[in-house]
Scaffold this motif. Structure first.
Motif, PDB file in Angstrom:
ATOM      1  N   ASP A  57      15.644  43.761 -25.947  1.00  0.00           N
ATOM      2  CA  ASP A  57      14.596  42.740 -25.905  1.00  0.00           C
ATOM      3  C   ASP A  57      13.309  43.269 -25.293  1.00  0.00           C
ATOM      4  OD1 ASP A  57      16.346  40.905 -27.005  1.00  0.00           O
ATOM      5  OD2 ASP A  57      17.082  40.240 -25.049  1.00  0.00           O
TER       6      ASP A  57
ATOM      7  N   TYR B  76      25.373  42.981 -26.642  1.00  0.00           N
ATOM      8  CA  TYR B  76      25.215  42.547 -25.250  1.00  0.00           C
ATOM      9  C   TYR B  76      25.011  41.041 -25.201  1.00  0.00           C
ATOM     10  CZ  TYR B  76      24.615  47.401 -23.794  1.00  0.00           C
ATOM     11  OH  TYR B  76      24.820  48.731 -23.528  1.00  0.00           O
ATOM     12  N   ILE B  77      25.476  40.418 -24.113  1.00  0.00           N
ATOM     13  CA  ILE B  77      25.216  39.007 -23.844  1.00  0.00           C
ATOM     14  C   ILE B  77      24.697  38.884 -22.418  1.00  0.00           C
ATOM     15  CG2 ILE B  77      26.927  38.144 -25.479  1.00  0.00           C
ATOM     16  CD1 ILE B  77      28.844  37.729 -23.143  1.00  0.00           C
ATOM     17  N   GLY B  78      24.219  37.697 -22.066  1.00  0.00           N
ATOM     18  CA  GLY B  78      23.702  37.483 -20.721  1.00  0.00           C
ATOM     19  C   GLY B  78      24.806  37.392 -19.682  1.00  0.00           C
ATOM     20  N   LEU B  79      24.431  37.563 -18.427  1.00  0.00           N
ATOM     21  CA  LEU B  79      25.415  37.531 -17.343  1.00  0.00           C
ATOM     22  C   LEU B  79      26.059  36.151 -17.224  1.00  0.00           C
ATOM     23  CD1 LEU B  79      26.750  39.101 -15.057  1.00  0.00           C
ATOM     24  CD2 LEU B  79      24.893  38.370 -13.547  1.00  0.00           C
ATOM     25  N   ARG B  80      25.294  35.099 -17.462  1.00  0.00           N
ATOM     26  CA  ARG B  80      25.855  33.746 -17.355  1.00  0.00           C
ATOM     27  C   ARG B  80      26.973  33.543 -18.368  1.00  0.00           C
ATOM     28  NH1 ARG B  80      21.745  28.835 -17.544  1.00  0.00           N
ATOM     29  NH2 ARG B  80      21.234  29.819 -15.541  1.00  0.00           N
ATOM     30  N   GLU B  81      26.721  33.952 -19.624  1.00  0.00           N
ATOM     31  CA  GLU B  81      27.748  33.799 -20.663  1.00  0.00           C
ATOM     32  C   GLU B  81      28.989  34.637 -20.340  1.00  0.00           C
ATOM     33  OE1 GLU B  81      24.629  34.488 -21.156  1.00  0.00           O
ATOM     34  OE2 GLU B  81      23.760  33.012 -22.533  1.00  0.00           O
TER      35      GLU B  81
ATOM     36  N   GLU C 213      28.149  32.337 -12.049  1.00  0.00           N
ATOM     37  CA  GLU C 213      27.129  33.380 -12.221  1.00  0.00           C
ATOM     38  C   GLU C 213      26.696  33.939 -10.866  1.00  0.00           C
ATOM     39  OE1 GLU C 213      22.777  34.080 -14.409  1.00  0.00           O
ATOM     40  OE2 GLU C 213      23.577  32.051 -14.138  1.00  0.00           O
TER      41      GLU C 213
ATOM     42  N   SER D  14      16.765  40.745 -15.318  1.00  0.00           N
ATOM     43  CA  SER D  14      18.045  40.152 -15.687  1.00  0.00           C
ATOM     44  C   SER D  14      19.086  41.225 -15.969  1.00  0.00           C
ATOM     45  CB  SER D  14      17.874  39.269 -16.931  1.00  0.00           C
ATOM     46  OG  SER D  14      17.425  40.045 -18.029  1.00  0.00           O
ATOM     47  N   TYR D  15      20.329  40.792 -16.153  1.00  0.00           N
ATOM     48  CA  TYR D  15      21.423  41.704 -16.464  1.00  0.00           C
ATOM     49  C   TYR D  15      21.939  41.418 -17.864  1.00  0.00           C
ATOM     50  CZ  TYR D  15      21.678  43.037 -11.547  1.00  0.00           C
ATOM     51  OH  TYR D  15      21.391  43.522 -10.295  1.00  0.00           O
ATOM     52  N   ARG D  16      22.362  42.475 -18.535  1.00  0.00           N
ATOM     53  CA  ARG D  16      22.963  42.374 -19.862  1.00  0.00           C
ATOM     54  C   ARG D  16      24.371  42.950 -19.790  1.00  0.00           C
ATOM     55  NH1 ARG D  16      20.819  39.185 -23.279  1.00  0.00           N
ATOM     56  NH2 ARG D  16      20.942  40.539 -25.113  1.00  0.00           N
TER      57      ARG D  16
END
Length: 330
Positions: free
Chosen positions: A31, A258-263, A272, A294-296
């Motif tokens: 991104d 990759y997805i977000g840390l929350r997911e 989270e 952010s983290y991926r």
């Protein structure tokens, strides 16, 4: 050519003058659109390391990419980590060789062996921000020890990783629970079909199969390729001799890289905020990539942790499984 030169040469051969992404490894999937060429990236990483890697987000991402790469038995990013550390050792190793009348190349080989040993020893329980500094300290200590003693505890065999830069195909061994144990089925084609139909049924149940169908259409038309051909080549899938090899794929290809840390935290069953605490403490169960603030999370790494098998399947089998699950099989 000493070991430092071999590392630099090997990484340059891999990346050339192309753009380098340290956030998720693939420029096209990132991104963040600002990516340097590898020489520029390497220069910035070296400067960041000199200032102190413990405060550098670049090094946090770099170490994480190395860990993710290790999980797939891929040495590329571990080599990058070394290539961004050893330049600062060039003058030091030469000075130690002069002062102690020791062999400079042997000193450098010792330093690389210690760097690799420290890399392995800091795989868990150490924050990515601290790994580079620990590696540097242990390598410098080993160089002085070699200079004073005139011998090394490490042999060249321990760093043969750099003599061959071929990247093997990942091979994750996961658990699989089912009424039918695929591993006990002697007929390879039947086992292959069952695996594919299971995946199709899983995607049909939540009503997500339309995205899978689009993916299959891309495979059939040749608009998409990648790991599919290599997967079949290395696995020896039985029908590949009579069917298009590109009709096979890894199940992980159906998901984003990759997805977000929350997911990811939701999948793992933790909050989270707890995931953030574990990352800061270096205790998260697998590497997490940093992208800006952010983290991926690598989906393959998450699958590995959750013991979700990344199997190779055939498009026909997946579609048949979805039809059966949806009650549309004829």
């Amino acid at each position: 050519m000493d070991i430092f030169d071999r590392i630099e040469w090997g990484v340059r051969e891999i990346f050339g003058e192309g753009l380098t992404c340290v956030h998720v490894g693939n420029v096209e999937e990132c991104d963040i659109k600002r990516h340097p060429t590898y020489p520029k990236f390497r220069s910035e990483a070296i400067k960041s390391g000199i200032r102190s890697a413990s405060t550098s987000r670049l090094w946090e991402s770099l170490i994480t990419m190395g860990r993710l790469s290790d999980m797939e038995n891929d040495d590329t990013w571990r080599l990058v980590v070394l290539d961004c550390i050893v330049p600062s050792f060039r003058p030091l190793s030469a000075r130690i060789a002069r002062e102690f009348r020791a062999d400079r190349d042997e000193i450098r080989s010792t330093m690389v062996a210690v760097l690799l040993e420290t890399w392995e020893n800091t795989g868990t329980g150490v924050s990515p921000r601290q790994v580079r500094d620990r590696m540097a300290k242990t390598a410098i200590d080993a160089a002085f020890h070699y200079g004073k003693s005139g011998s090394s505890e490490y042999s060249i065999d321990e760093i043969e990783i750099f003599s061959q830069l071929e990247i093997p195909t990942p091979d994750f061994v996961m658990k699989e629970s089912s009424i039918i144990d695929v591993n006990s089925i002697r007929d390879a084609i039947t086992a292959e079909q069952i695996r594919g139909e299971r995946i199709g049924a899983l995607f049909q149940d939540p009503g997500r199969f339309e995205a899978v169908r689009v993916f299959h259409d891309d495979l059939r038309s040749g608009r998409r390729s990648g790991s599919v051909g290599q997967a079949v080549k290395t696995s020896g899938m039985p029908r590949s001799r009579i069917s298009d090899p590109n009709l096979y794929y890894y199940t992980s290809d159906l998901y984003p890289s990759y997805i977000g840390l929350r997911e990811a935290a939701d999948v793992m069953g933790i909050a989270e905020s707890a995931a953030h605490r574990l990352i800061r403490a270096g205790q998260f169960p697998f590497p997490v990539a940093r992208a800006g603030r952010s983290y991926r999370v690598s989906v393959k790494a998450l699958m590995h942790f959750m013991e979700i098998q990344d199997v190779i399947v055939h498009v026909d089998d997946v579609e048949n499984g979805a039809l059966h699950a949806g009650g549309k099989a004829q």
